[in-house]
Scaffold this motif. Structure first.
Motif, PDB file in Angstrom:
ATOM      1  N   GLY A  66       8.473  26.754   2.311  1.00  0.00           N
ATOM      2  CA  GLY A  66       7.683  27.877   1.819  1.00  0.00           C
ATOM      3  C   GLY A  66       8.024  29.140   2.591  1.00  0.00           C
ATOM      4  N   VAL A  67       8.321  30.199   1.866  1.00  0.00           N
ATOM      5  CA  VAL A  67       8.616  31.478   2.519  1.00  0.00           C
ATOM      6  C   VAL A  67       7.583  32.504   2.063  1.00  0.00           C
ATOM      7  CG1 VAL A  67      10.269  33.367   2.712  1.00  0.00           C
ATOM      8  CG2 VAL A  67      11.079  31.023   2.721  1.00  0.00           C
ATOM      9  N   ILE A  68       6.899  33.106   3.006  1.00  0.00           N
ATOM     10  CA  ILE A  68       5.898  34.117   2.669  1.00  0.00           C
ATOM     11  C   ILE A  68       6.351  35.441   3.254  1.00  0.00           C
ATOM     12  CG2 ILE A  68       3.433  34.659   2.655  1.00  0.00           C
ATOM     13  CD1 ILE A  68       3.736  31.881   1.774  1.00  0.00           C
ATOM     14  N   ILE A  69       6.641  36.392   2.393  1.00  0.00           N
ATOM     15  CA  ILE A  69       7.029  37.700   2.904  1.00  0.00           C
ATOM     16  C   ILE A  69       6.102  38.762   2.348  1.00  0.00           C
ATOM     17  CG2 ILE A  69       9.426  37.267   3.501  1.00  0.00           C
ATOM     18  CD1 ILE A  69      10.260  37.953   0.808  1.00  0.00           C
ATOM     19  N   PRO A  70       5.928  39.832   3.114  1.00  0.00           N
ATOM     20  CA  PRO A  70       4.967  40.856   2.722  1.00  0.00           C
ATOM     21  C   PRO A  70       5.430  41.632   1.498  1.00  0.00           C
ATOM     22  CG  PRO A  70       5.532  41.046   5.048  1.00  0.00           C
ATOM     23  CD  PRO A  70       6.507  40.108   4.440  1.00  0.00           C
ATOM     24  N   ASP A  71       6.724  41.615   1.235  1.00  0.00           N
ATOM     25  CA  ASP A  71       7.247  42.562   0.263  1.00  0.00           C
ATOM     26  C   ASP A  71       8.715  42.238   0.054  1.00  0.00           C
ATOM     27  OD1 ASP A  71       8.174  44.679  -1.103  1.00  0.00           O
ATOM     28  OD2 ASP A  71       7.580  46.203   0.341  1.00  0.00           O
ATOM     29  N   ASN A  94      15.071  23.453  -0.885  1.00  0.00           N
ATOM     30  CA  ASN A  94      14.773  24.536  -1.811  1.00  0.00           C
ATOM     31  C   ASN A  94      13.737  25.449  -1.197  1.00  0.00           C
ATOM     32  OD1 ASN A  94      15.377  22.165  -4.216  1.00  0.00           O
ATOM     33  ND2 ASN A  94      16.381  24.159  -4.253  1.00  0.00           N
ATOM     34  N   VAL A  95      13.693  26.646  -1.736  1.00  0.00           N
ATOM     35  CA  VAL A  95      12.841  27.671  -1.148  1.00  0.00           C
ATOM     36  C   VAL A  95      11.799  28.144  -2.169  1.00  0.00           C
ATOM     37  CG1 VAL A  95      12.805  29.955  -0.160  1.00  0.00           C
ATOM     38  CG2 VAL A  95      14.686  28.415   0.359  1.00  0.00           C
ATOM     39  N   ILE A  96      10.548  28.028  -1.800  1.00  0.00           N
ATOM     40  CA  ILE A  96       9.473  28.547  -2.638  1.00  0.00           C
ATOM     41  C   ILE A  96       8.983  29.842  -2.007  1.00  0.00           C
ATOM     42  CG2 ILE A  96       7.173  28.118  -3.580  1.00  0.00           C
ATOM     43  CD1 ILE A  96       7.711  25.232  -3.599  1.00  0.00           C
ATOM     44  N   VAL A  97       9.078  30.931  -2.746  1.00  0.00           N
ATOM     45  CA  VAL A  97       8.717  32.233  -2.187  1.00  0.00           C
ATOM     46  C   VAL A  97       7.373  32.695  -2.692  1.00  0.00           C
ATOM     47  CG1 VAL A  97       9.609  34.510  -1.691  1.00  0.00           C
ATOM     48  CG2 VAL A  97      11.070  32.819  -2.763  1.00  0.00           C
ATOM     49  N   CYS A  98       6.561  33.198  -1.812  1.00  0.00           N
ATOM     50  CA  CYS A  98       5.366  33.909  -2.224  1.00  0.00           C
ATOM     51  C   CYS A  98       5.365  35.263  -1.547  1.00  0.00           C
ATOM     52  CB  CYS A  98       4.113  33.144  -1.844  1.00  0.00           C
ATOM     53  SG  CYS A  98       3.911  31.634  -2.777  1.00  0.00           S
ATOM     54  N   ILE A  99       4.876  36.244  -2.260  1.00  0.00           N
ATOM     55  CA  ILE A  99       4.838  37.593  -1.713  1.00  0.00           C
ATOM     56  C   ILE A  99       3.386  37.927  -1.398  1.00  0.00           C
ATOM     57  CG2 ILE A  99       5.332  39.996  -2.218  1.00  0.00           C
ATOM     58  CD1 ILE A  99       7.557  38.845  -4.104  1.00  0.00           C
ATOM     59  N   SER A 100       3.134  38.216  -0.146  1.00  0.00           N
ATOM     60  CA  SER A 100       1.738  38.445   0.244  1.00  0.00           C
ATOM     61  C   SER A 100       1.293  39.854  -0.106  1.00  0.00           C
ATOM     62  CB  SER A 100       1.559  38.209   1.735  1.00  0.00           C
ATOM     63  OG  SER A 100       2.259  39.190   2.474  1.00  0.00           O
ATOM     64  N   ASP A 101       2.256  40.732  -0.367  1.00  0.00           N
ATOM     65  CA  ASP A 101       1.901  42.087  -0.752  1.00  0.00           C
ATOM     66  C   ASP A 101       1.099  42.787   0.336  1.00  0.00           C
ATOM     67  OD1 ASP A 101       2.403  43.792  -2.757  1.00  0.00           O
ATOM     68  OD2 ASP A 101       1.341  42.625  -4.277  1.00  0.00           O
ATOM     69  N   GLU A 102       1.372  42.434   1.552  1.00  0.00           N
ATOM     70  CA  GLU A 102       0.693  43.008   2.720  1.00  0.00           C
ATOM     71  C   GLU A 102      -0.797  42.655   2.762  1.00  0.00           C
ATOM     72  OE1 GLU A 102       2.511  44.066   4.952  1.00  0.00           O
ATOM     73  OE2 GLU A 102       4.149  45.316   4.246  1.00  0.00           O
ATOM     74  N   SER A 103      -1.213  41.720   1.925  1.00  0.00           N
ATOM     75  CA  SER A 103      -2.629  41.350   1.882  1.00  0.00           C
ATOM     76  C   SER A 103      -2.888  40.037   2.608  1.00  0.00           C
ATOM     77  CB  SER A 103      -3.091  41.233   0.424  1.00  0.00           C
ATOM     78  OG  SER A 103      -3.942  40.136   0.230  1.00  0.00           O
ATOM     79  N   ASN A 104      -3.896  40.051   3.457  1.00  0.00           N
ATOM     80  CA  ASN A 104      -4.245  38.846   4.206  1.00  0.00           C
ATOM     81  C   ASN A 104      -4.711  37.748   3.264  1.00  0.00           C
ATOM     82  OD1 ASN A 104      -6.895  37.432   5.702  1.00  0.00           O
ATOM     83  ND2 ASN A 104      -5.016  37.454   6.886  1.00  0.00           N
ATOM     84  N   GLU A 105      -5.511  38.134   2.296  1.00  0.00           N
ATOM     85  CA  GLU A 105      -6.064  37.145   1.383  1.00  0.00           C
ATOM     86  C   GLU A 105      -4.962  36.411   0.621  1.00  0.00           C
ATOM     87  OE1 GLU A 105      -8.568  38.798  -1.613  1.00  0.00           O
ATOM     88  OE2 GLU A 105      -8.870  36.830  -2.533  1.00  0.00           O
ATOM     89  N   GLU A 107      -1.924  36.061   1.481  1.00  0.00           N
ATOM     90  CA  GLU A 107      -1.182  35.245   2.445  1.00  0.00           C
ATOM     91  C   GLU A 107      -1.892  33.909   2.621  1.00  0.00           C
ATOM     92  OE1 GLU A 107       0.337  37.345   5.994  1.00  0.00           O
ATOM     93  OE2 GLU A 107      -0.696  35.799   7.130  1.00  0.00           O
ATOM     94  N   VAL A 108      -3.199  33.963   2.837  1.00  0.00           N
ATOM     95  CA  VAL A 108      -3.979  32.751   3.074  1.00  0.00           C
ATOM     96  C   VAL A 108      -3.953  31.845   1.841  1.00  0.00           C
ATOM     97  CG1 VAL A 108      -6.292  31.875   3.505  1.00  0.00           C
ATOM     98  CG2 VAL A 108      -5.490  33.896   4.724  1.00  0.00           C
ATOM     99  N   ILE A 109      -4.247  32.419   0.697  1.00  0.00           N
ATOM    100  CA  ILE A 109      -4.301  31.620  -0.531  1.00  0.00           C
ATOM    101  C   ILE A 109      -2.967  30.945  -0.810  1.00  0.00           C
ATOM    102  CG2 ILE A 109      -4.480  31.783  -3.031  1.00  0.00           C
ATOM    103  CD1 ILE A 109      -6.636  33.832  -2.710  1.00  0.00           C
TER     104      ILE A 109
END
Lengths: 340, 340
Positions: A66-71, A94-105, A107-109
DNA sequence: TATCAACACGAAACCGTTTTCGTAATAATT
DNA sequence: AATTATTACGAAAACGGTTTCGTGTTGATA
């Protein structure tokens, strides 16, 4: 329409047991050559591939990261992602990407979503809001559950895990040193809010360099911009009101914006004002003059993070390695926007 | 270290059966209020979350979408990806990204990898090599297996599936029309090899516009560049050897490169030569002068593709919808690099 | 008091693998 | 001929859920 074939299908067709099929395909010595040949041929013909989900359930590992990036639109994160994807793919992940959009919520979810079995480990860069709120319980819980995490670039000392960072302070110091050697006297810093660890470190490097060269710090020469607002007016006023002969900007956009405004104000870059930015992105390479900048080697950073994570995941059961922090050495690339 | 809790764990602790726990957590009417309360409280306390992998295996759907893009560093693909991720996330889907790196082999390997259960459907843009070789058996096989695919931008008529494309020809025609209305006489096209459907369509639009306005086509005014080479020399020669007063470039990088070289050659943009590019990226917005360009609305394109895919996946069992091709209308953004 | 719903829960199958262990049938040994 | 080793395979459990169906216990009804 020919749906995917399973072990059970093969077993039924060939009138053997599922176990036999499984073993035959893994070339087990338990199975006679005849049977193996027959099963393999059948499997090949029907293009049998084991179901990843079933494997994941059995093996308790998904081979997903899992990759979490702000943007993702920021060039730096894009290149880091590129590095992660490349290394992970080589290693069969494999890589699953989520974009946190600079939001803490978000990111957590997203992390909780993925943590329920979908991935074996995380690589992430903290969202702005997470850094601002200093809220890391979600990370702590995941680590507690035994899910490995690698932080990169936007890291925090609150969390103990593997990390990959840039030598931000050092390279900022070097950049300012470069200005000073070229004769600059009034060196400005254009930065973001200081809750970003990276900006803070670059600021420290900036101040260090001034101190080392016995320059007096002038707080008026530090311009703090927000990353999500229109900053043109602030920048214009800054350069109208302050006599400046060099600017270090903590990212590429700020640098380009400053350069453009400085030129509009009638100054020459680099003769009147030198500029150095961060991130050797596409903007820096195609601007006029080309922008001197700090190359952050995002791809290397991504590869390093992926390696750290995969190593830890694959050795998890065997040994308990202490956490590492890898430092990527930035490079100062001198181009047309700074003297010499 | 407190590992994840399972239904079995809850059942054991509370001395009920696994089925009871499962039903209680789903608020089934079969279970008494007392038992439900007890189980829910326990589950909440231990932060129980169902295992995604087990659910996937049972439900035969992963809630994962596979996205294959040729290149993530290109701004256009990044924005499309952003749109996909956003929409997918809203709908509870995760996104697994693979980068084909313009290689057919990687595209095939990645897709086969993911197709074995990891994803419910694909969104992809064809790699350069795939378009060059005209090799689509991997896509056909996946469609045959019942895995839905949505193609975007780099599509092919060889494959029947949902698609999202830009009105490339139309907008190229409009851009050239804009040049002509502003008085341009010798309009150049800077493009890539024609096996790219998008470049080919833009070329068609360019030619159409010339024809409509009774301009003669001069093949010398069409410059074909490769996307992975140093093109500076070619561009310089082109503008030295040809009298040109307007250029349409099929991407942002070409446009910026041309503008920079044109300026170096001593021409004024836009007075001597007007420029319009494709992709309203960061380069276009920060160049001097700012680049007139065709906004491709990547994010909308991504959202549209994701919507098409998710709709199809979720209706799959119920009805057989015919395949759709959604056309995204590009917008010509007029800025400083073109007259009027 | 026998019959029958309604209620509350459990057993078991299933999704697609892997893997341990048990066991017929044959071959080798004494 | 009796015992043992080997070969070749199958049954079953396990991974973590969902769901169908069966069933024992109540309370109400005839």
């Amino acid at each position: 329409m020919k749906p995917k074939i399973t072990l059970k299908d093969i077993a039924r067709e060939l009138d053997v047991s599922i176990s036999t099929v499984s073993k035959a395909l893994k070339n087990s010595a338990e199975i006679s050559k005849d049977t193996k040949d027959k099963i393999k041929a059948f499997a090949k013909f029907y293009n049998y591939r084991p179901n990843n989900i079933a494997l994941s359930l059995k093996n308790k590992r998904t081979k997903n990261i899992g990759v979490i990036i702000p943007d993702i639109v920021h060039h730096f994160f894009t290149t880091v992602f590129r590095g992660i994807e490349k290394y992970a793919n080589e290693k069969g992940y494999n890589v699953i990407v989520c974009i946190s959009d600079e939001s803490n919520e978000k990111e957590v979810i997203n992390m909780e979503m993925l943590a329920n079995g979908s991935i074996d480990g995380f690589i992430l860069s903290l969202s702005a809001e997470t850094q601002l709120k200093n809220e890391y319980t979600h990370l702590k819980e995941l680590l507690d559950q035994g899910i490995p995490i690698v932080l990169f670039d936007r890291v925090t000392s609150e969390i103990e895990c593997d990390k990959v960072v840039l030598n931000d302070a050092e390279i900022a110091c070097e950049a300012v040193g470069h200005f000073i050697k070229a004769g600059s006297k009034r060196i400005a810093l254009v930065t973001t809010e200081k809750y970003f660890n990276v900006s803070e470190n670059r600021r420290i490097g900036y101040l260090d360099a001034l101190k080392v060269h016995n320059f007096k710090v002038d707080e008026n020469l530090i311009l703090t911009l927000s990353h999500d607002m229109e900053n043109d007016m602030l920048i214009t006023e800054f350069f109208q009101n302050n006599k400046v002969d060099a600017v270090l900007c903590v990212n590429e956009i700020f640098a380009i914006q400053c350069m453009s405004i400085i030129q509009e104000l009638g100054f020459n870059v680099p003769n009147d004002i030198s500029i150095i930015g961060f991130t050797d992105g596409i903007l820096s390479r195609f601007s006029v003059p080309r922008l001197s900048t700090v190359a952050q080697h995002g791809e290397l950073m991504g590869e390093t993070a992926a390696k750290l994570l995969i190593d830890r995941m694959e050795w998890l059961d065997e040994v308990e390695e202490p956490f590492k922090t890898e430092v990527i050495n930035a490079t100062l690339i001198k181009r047309g926007s700074s003297i010499n």
